[in-house]
Design an enzyme around this catalytic site. Structure first.
Site, PDB file in Angstrom:
ATOM      1  N   HIS A  33      46.204  41.334  41.599  1.00  0.00           N
ATOM      2  CA  HIS A  33      45.522  42.561  42.026  1.00  0.00           C
ATOM      3  C   HIS A  33      46.152  43.781  41.357  1.00  0.00           C
ATOM      4  O   HIS A  33      45.455  44.664  40.851  1.00  0.00           O
ATOM      5  CB  HIS A  33      45.606  42.735  43.553  1.00  0.00           C
ATOM      6  CG  HIS A  33      44.895  41.682  44.328  1.00  0.00           C
ATOM      7  ND1 HIS A  33      45.491  40.998  45.371  1.00  0.00           N
ATOM      8  CD2 HIS A  33      43.632  41.206  44.237  1.00  0.00           C
ATOM      9  CE1 HIS A  33      44.625  40.142  45.877  1.00  0.00           C
ATOM     10  NE2 HIS A  33      43.492  40.246  45.201  1.00  0.00           N
ATOM     11  N   LYS A  58      37.232  37.675  60.779  1.00  0.00           N
ATOM     12  CA  LYS A  58      38.190  36.970  59.935  1.00  0.00           C
ATOM     13  C   LYS A  58      39.607  37.094  60.504  1.00  0.00           C
ATOM     14  O   LYS A  58      39.985  38.129  61.020  1.00  0.00           O
ATOM     15  CB  LYS A  58      38.143  37.597  58.531  1.00  0.00           C
ATOM     16  CG  LYS A  58      38.873  36.826  57.477  1.00  0.00           C
ATOM     17  CD  LYS A  58      38.608  37.441  56.106  1.00  0.00           C
ATOM     18  CE  LYS A  58      39.440  36.749  55.052  1.00  0.00           C
ATOM     19  NZ  LYS A  58      39.282  37.343  53.741  1.00  0.00           N
ATOM     20  N   ARG A 107      39.069  35.613  37.639  1.00  0.00           N
ATOM     21  CA  ARG A 107      40.069  34.647  37.181  1.00  0.00           C
ATOM     22  C   ARG A 107      39.456  33.467  36.457  1.00  0.00           C
ATOM     23  O   ARG A 107      40.100  32.831  35.639  1.00  0.00           O
ATOM     24  CB  ARG A 107      40.854  34.099  38.381  1.00  0.00           C
ATOM     25  CG  ARG A 107      41.709  35.117  39.063  1.00  0.00           C
ATOM     26  CD  ARG A 107      42.295  34.515  40.299  1.00  0.00           C
ATOM     27  NE  ARG A 107      41.169  34.108  41.146  1.00  0.00           N
ATOM     28  CZ  ARG A 107      41.233  33.814  42.420  1.00  0.00           C
ATOM     29  NH1 ARG A 107      42.382  33.826  43.024  1.00  0.00           N
ATOM     30  NH2 ARG A 107      40.174  33.487  43.106  1.00  0.00           N
ATOM     31  N   SER A 144      45.133  35.117  46.787  1.00  0.00           N
ATOM     32  CA  SER A 144      45.683  35.420  48.111  1.00  0.00           C
ATOM     33  C   SER A 144      45.704  34.176  48.991  1.00  0.00           C
ATOM     34  O   SER A 144      46.640  33.963  49.753  1.00  0.00           O
ATOM     35  CB  SER A 144      44.870  36.534  48.782  1.00  0.00           C
ATOM     36  OG  SER A 144      45.067  37.748  48.097  1.00  0.00           O
TER      37      SER A 144
END
Length: 162
Positions: A33, A58, A107, A144
């Site tokens: 990030h 979440k 990515r 993450s």
């Protein structure tokens, strides 16, 4: 268009500041990030708003306050980076903050396909563009979720965090 008008238009374009909104849960904010933010500031944006999205459905490893504080501390000496949290649609928050475009990191091809679809929907709904930056290869394996999993097994995650 006259040459003087063209020159003024070009000068105005150079004087206009571009703000990117980089949104995510950032649970945690990784070196990947950080790389995206830093490279965006070098190439496509004058300012970056790191926007931590809040989803009450979440479960997070780190509280919103911990994530805000950690990222703010990382960029405390950089006047071109702001860190904020928001609820709701990212595009609504981007418009509220006057962002010129959304910034996303990619990515892999899987990320690219997902981000392209979201970018298309965002563009249709609000007209806001999305700029994709490919993650530097040294950070492409970091996510993450992988960091959270390692952390849950009490593994050292320092190599993955700024």
């Amino acid at each position: 268009m006259k040459k003087t008008d063209q020159k003024k238009k070009t000068q105005n374009q150079h004087n206009m500041s571009k703000t990117a909104l980089f949104a995510g849960s950032f649970d945690p904010f990784t070196k990947g990030h950080q790389d995206i933010v830093d490279r965006a500031l070098q190439s496509v944006a004058d300012n970056v708003i790191i926007a931590i999205g809040v989803n009450h459905e979440k479960k997070y490893m780190f509280s919103l306050e911990e994530r805000l504080q950690a990222i703010q501390e990382l960029y405390k000496d950089n006047l071109h980076v702001r860190v904020e949290s928001y609820e709701g649609l990212t595009t609504d928050f981007a418009k509220e903050k006057g962002a010129d475009f959304l910034l996303r990191g990619v990515r892999s091809i899987k990320d690219f396909e997902y981000e392209r679809d979201i970018a298309d929907v965002n563009k249709r709904l609000t007209g806001i563009e999305t700029v994709l930056l490919f993650t530097d290869s040294q950070f492409s394996a970091i996510s993450s979720s992988i960091v959270r999993e390692l952390y849950s097994y009490q593994k050292n995650i320092e190599d993955f965090l700024p």
